[in-house]
Design an enzyme around this catalytic site. Structure first.
Site, mmCIF file in Angstrom:
data_model
loop_
_atom_site.group_PDB
_atom_site.id
_atom_site.type_symbol
_atom_site.label_atom_id
_atom_site.label_comp_id
_atom_site.label_asym_id
_atom_site.label_seq_id
_atom_site.Cartn_x
_atom_site.Cartn_y
_atom_site.Cartn_z
ATOM 1 C CD GLU A 82 -70.378 15.249 -6.405
ATOM 2 O OE1 GLU A 82 -71.046 15.997 -7.138
ATOM 3 O OE2 GLU A 82 -70.822 14.183 -5.950
ATOM 4 C CB CYS A 104 -70.518 23.175 -10.232
ATOM 5 S SG CYS A 104 -71.650 22.760 -8.906
HETATM 6 P P1 NAD Z 1 -59.706 22.588 -9.906
HETATM 7 O O1 NAD Z 1 -59.943 21.246 -10.486
HETATM 8 O O2 NAD Z 1 -58.722 23.474 -10.563
HETATM 9 O O3 NAD Z 1 -59.263 22.482 -8.369
HETATM 10 C C1 NAD Z 1 -60.007 21.794 -7.376
HETATM 11 C C2 NAD Z 1 -59.097 21.381 -6.235
HETATM 12 O O4 NAD Z 1 -58.145 20.443 -6.728
HETATM 13 C C3 NAD Z 1 -58.292 22.499 -5.578
HETATM 14 O O5 NAD Z 1 -58.278 22.288 -4.180
HETATM 15 C C4 NAD Z 1 -56.899 22.309 -6.155
HETATM 16 O O6 NAD Z 1 -55.868 22.728 -5.292
HETATM 17 C C5 NAD Z 1 -56.833 20.809 -6.305
HETATM 18 N N1 NAD Z 1 -55.888 20.348 -7.330
HETATM 19 C C6 NAD Z 1 -55.428 21.013 -8.405
HETATM 20 N N2 NAD Z 1 -54.621 20.224 -9.137
HETATM 21 C C7 NAD Z 1 -54.551 19.035 -8.498
HETATM 22 C C8 NAD Z 1 -53.896 17.801 -8.754
HETATM 23 N N3 NAD Z 1 -53.131 17.631 -9.826
HETATM 24 N N4 NAD Z 1 -54.092 16.785 -7.894
HETATM 25 C C9 NAD Z 1 -54.904 16.918 -6.818
HETATM 26 N N5 NAD Z 1 -55.551 18.067 -6.517
HETATM 27 C C10 NAD Z 1 -55.374 19.111 -7.348
HETATM 28 O O7 NAD Z 1 -61.157 23.268 -9.868
HETATM 29 P P2 NAD Z 1 -61.542 24.728 -9.460
HETATM 30 O O8 NAD Z 1 -61.050 25.688 -10.502
HETATM 31 O O9 NAD Z 1 -61.186 24.980 -8.044
HETATM 32 O O10 NAD Z 1 -63.148 24.628 -9.547
HETATM 33 C C11 NAD Z 1 -63.859 24.824 -10.726
HETATM 34 C C12 NAD Z 1 -64.358 23.529 -11.318
HETATM 35 O O11 NAD Z 1 -65.009 22.756 -10.323
HETATM 36 C C13 NAD Z 1 -65.398 23.745 -12.404
HETATM 37 O O12 NAD Z 1 -65.149 22.834 -13.451
HETATM 38 C C14 NAD Z 1 -66.711 23.415 -11.722
HETATM 39 O O13 NAD Z 1 -67.747 22.993 -12.578
HETATM 40 C C15 NAD Z 1 -66.288 22.329 -10.791
HETATM 41 N N6 NAD Z 1 -67.202 22.235 -9.668
HETATM 42 C C16 NAD Z 1 -67.966 21.126 -9.543
HETATM 43 C C17 NAD Z 1 -68.871 21.027 -8.491
HETATM 44 C C18 NAD Z 1 -69.739 19.827 -8.297
HETATM 45 O O14 NAD Z 1 -70.315 19.707 -7.223
HETATM 46 N N7 NAD Z 1 -69.843 18.941 -9.257
HETATM 47 C C19 NAD Z 1 -68.953 22.062 -7.563
HETATM 48 C C20 NAD Z 1 -68.150 23.179 -7.735
HETATM 49 C C21 NAD Z 1 -67.261 23.257 -8.781
#
Ligand code: NAD
Length: 477
Positions: free
Chosen positions: A224, A258
């Site tokens: 997502e 998002c």
């Molecule tokens: P992010 O990708 O930085 O982090 C998301 C999660 O991944 C966190 O729990 C983080 O600790 C973990 N993570 C970070 N690096 C990792 C790795 N290398 N391996 C595994 N896990 C890792 O995202 P964010 O800044 O928390 O959220 C913002 C983004 O999420 C935006 O791009 C937004 O559009 C998207 N988003 C999408 C939805 C959806 O439903 N499609 C909903 C909310 C947010």
């Protein structure tokens, strides 16, 4: 306020995580799959947990954000989670029923059906922007489908993550569901576990890494992700009405949603009026910023800087920037609502997901130009179209592709429990919510039961005349 970008990842013991996974994995293979009663019991306990600790969750999220409007946490996190639980609880008996399938004449009088079986152990990685809803609504679907689950919330909402870990442990046995906290290192170790399915919500860049880690175990994923979700305002539609809806969807949670509109496409002769209407509308909603508890903070210093720098770059390149109370808002850890007219194509605002309270207005000459603009970019997570003309609606729906759509409004397709939620292409893989979520975390197991005669086996071998005749008949059909 969460300046967690600068904070050291808080501890999580990777071997403890592995032990937890092994426990759930072992139980998922040695215990009978969860029946309707157990699934409903888990959903009931989850609802009780959300209700009992709702205030504490809201306080924790608010402290992580600096400010997060309580009502937004209630309406955008607690209410949808409880709604998803109610919907799943009610529909589970129908979803769990084996689906009868057609059996062709060759295999009569046999029977065929599909059983939706629990996959086993589901991994859920969630982001910070709606930390409760994005951790618990996948869990609702995982429970509905009869699975066990491990959750890994974001390190950018540490108060919420620790609270969730604590209260989940009060309501669930670790063999059913548990929370693992920590930063990127923990996320990496988590995504390397051989889950039966891994649901990741977050950025497209991290989504790629999670996909690679999961591929090593052949773990299927639901990703997502994010992207630039456009709002197209057609020429026939009231500018005031469109501005009102777009402002609602954009500045809720200070644009950290998002599916918030990322930019607005407007007929060129209305672009300036639209920019002014958007600013007027947001000012009406949030008359002051710095001390307004309804206007959310931006999650971290890094994100505030990223947004303010992107606006400055657009300004330097000649864009018109409309905003208010800039200094006071920034001092309070917020980014003011900002409308940017004519941001050049090469500005970050035009190329990267904004994910904050900054909204570019992009003029277009014809509707086909607007469609071409959307299609020249990655397929978005959401698309909004404002029109009362059926032909325009059909043109936009038929010529673009996005994860989901709300027509003449923003955000609300996500709130429909009966609709799947997910992206397409770089905005995501797979969908969940409601029955799609149930199916996402189930294995559709094909079953064929042979009837009282097995015609195929009767034909041979050794293959004789009858077999040849039957083969001929089938080939000629
Ligand atoms: P992010 O990708 O930085 O982090 C998301 C999660 O991944 C966190 O729990 C983080 O600790 C973990 N993570 C970070 N690096 C990792 C790795 N290398 N391996 C595994 N896990 C890792 O995202 P964010 O800044 O928390 O959220 C913002 C983004 O999420 C935006 O791009 C937004 O559009 C998207 N988003 C999408 C939805 C959806 O439903 N499609 C909903 C909310 C947010």
């Amino acid at each position: 306020m969460a300046d967690a970008d600068a904070r050291q990842p808080f501890s999580a013991d990777v071997s403890e995580m592995r032990t937890l996974f092994d426990l759930q994995h072992r139980k998922s293979r040695s215990h009978p799959p969860a029946d309707l009663k157990l699934r409903r019991d888990r959903l009931d306990r989850l609802a009780a947990m959300v209700k009992q600790h709702g205030d504490r969750f809201a306080d924790a999220i608010s402290s992580d954000f600096g400010v997060r409007a309580r009502i937004e946490t209630e309406l955008m996190e607690l209410v949808p989670t409880l709604g998803a639980i109610r919907y799943a609880r009610k529909n589970l008996p129908a979803w769990m029923k084996p689906e009868k399938r057609h059996v062709s004449v060759n295999f009569q009088p046999g029977k065929a059906w599909v059983r939706h079986e629990p996959l086993g152990v589901i991994g859920i990685i969630s982001p910070w922007n709606y930390p409760l809803q994005l951790a618990l609504s996948p869990l609702v679907d995982a429970f509905a489908a009869g699975n066990r689950a491990m959750l890994k919330p974001s390190e950018l909402t540490p108060a919420f993550a620790e609270l969730l870990k604590d209260v989940m442990a009060q309501h669930f046995d670790p063999e059913e569901a548990a929370v693992v906290t920590g930063g990127v290192d923990v996320g990496q170790a988590f995504s390397s576990l051989p889950f039966d399915h891994l649901l990741f919500t977050g950025s497209t860049a991290v989504g790629r890494l999670v996909y690679q880690a999961a591929a090593k175990n052949l773990t299927p994923v639901t990703l997502e992700l994010g992207g630039k979700s456009p709002a197209i305002v057609c020429d026939d539609y009231s500018l005031e009405k469109a501005a009102k809806s777009i402002a609602f969807g954009k500045w809720l949670n200070a644009g950290q949603t998002c599916i918030a509109p990322d930019y607005v496409l407007v007929p060129e002769h209305k672009a300036e009026a639209m920019a002014q209407a958007l600013l007027a509308r947001v000012r009406e909603s949030y008359p002051d910023l710095a001390h307004n508890p309804d206007y959310s903070g931006v999650i971290s210093e890094r994100h505030r800087k990223r947004l303010l720098d992107a606006v400055q770059v657009a300004r330097d390149k000649g864009a018109t920037v409309l905003s208010y109370e800039e200094e006071a808002a920034v001092e309070a850890g917020k980014v003011p609502p900002t409308v940017v007219l004519n941001a050049p194509e090469e500005a970050i605002l035009a190329s990267e997901e904004i994910f904050g309270p900054v909204l570019p207005v992009v003029p277009y000459r014809t509707l086909d130009d607007a469609i071409a603009h959307v299609n020249s970019r990655d397929r978005p997570l959401a698309l909004y179209c404002f029109t009362d003309e059926k032909a325009c609606e059909e043109r936009v729906l038929g010529r673009t592709l996005s994860g989901g759509v709300t027509l003449n409004g923003t955000l609300l397709h996500i709130a429909q429990e009966s609709l799947p939620f997910g992206g397409v292409g770089p905005s995501g893989i797979g969908a969940y919510h409601g029955q799609e979520g149930f199916k996402r975390f189930s294995h559709a197991r094909a079953v064929h039961k042979v009837g009282f005669i097995n015609v195929f086996e009767k034909l041979g071998p050794p293959w004789g005349k009858t077999a040849r005749k039957v083969a001929q008949m089938m080939l000629n059909r």
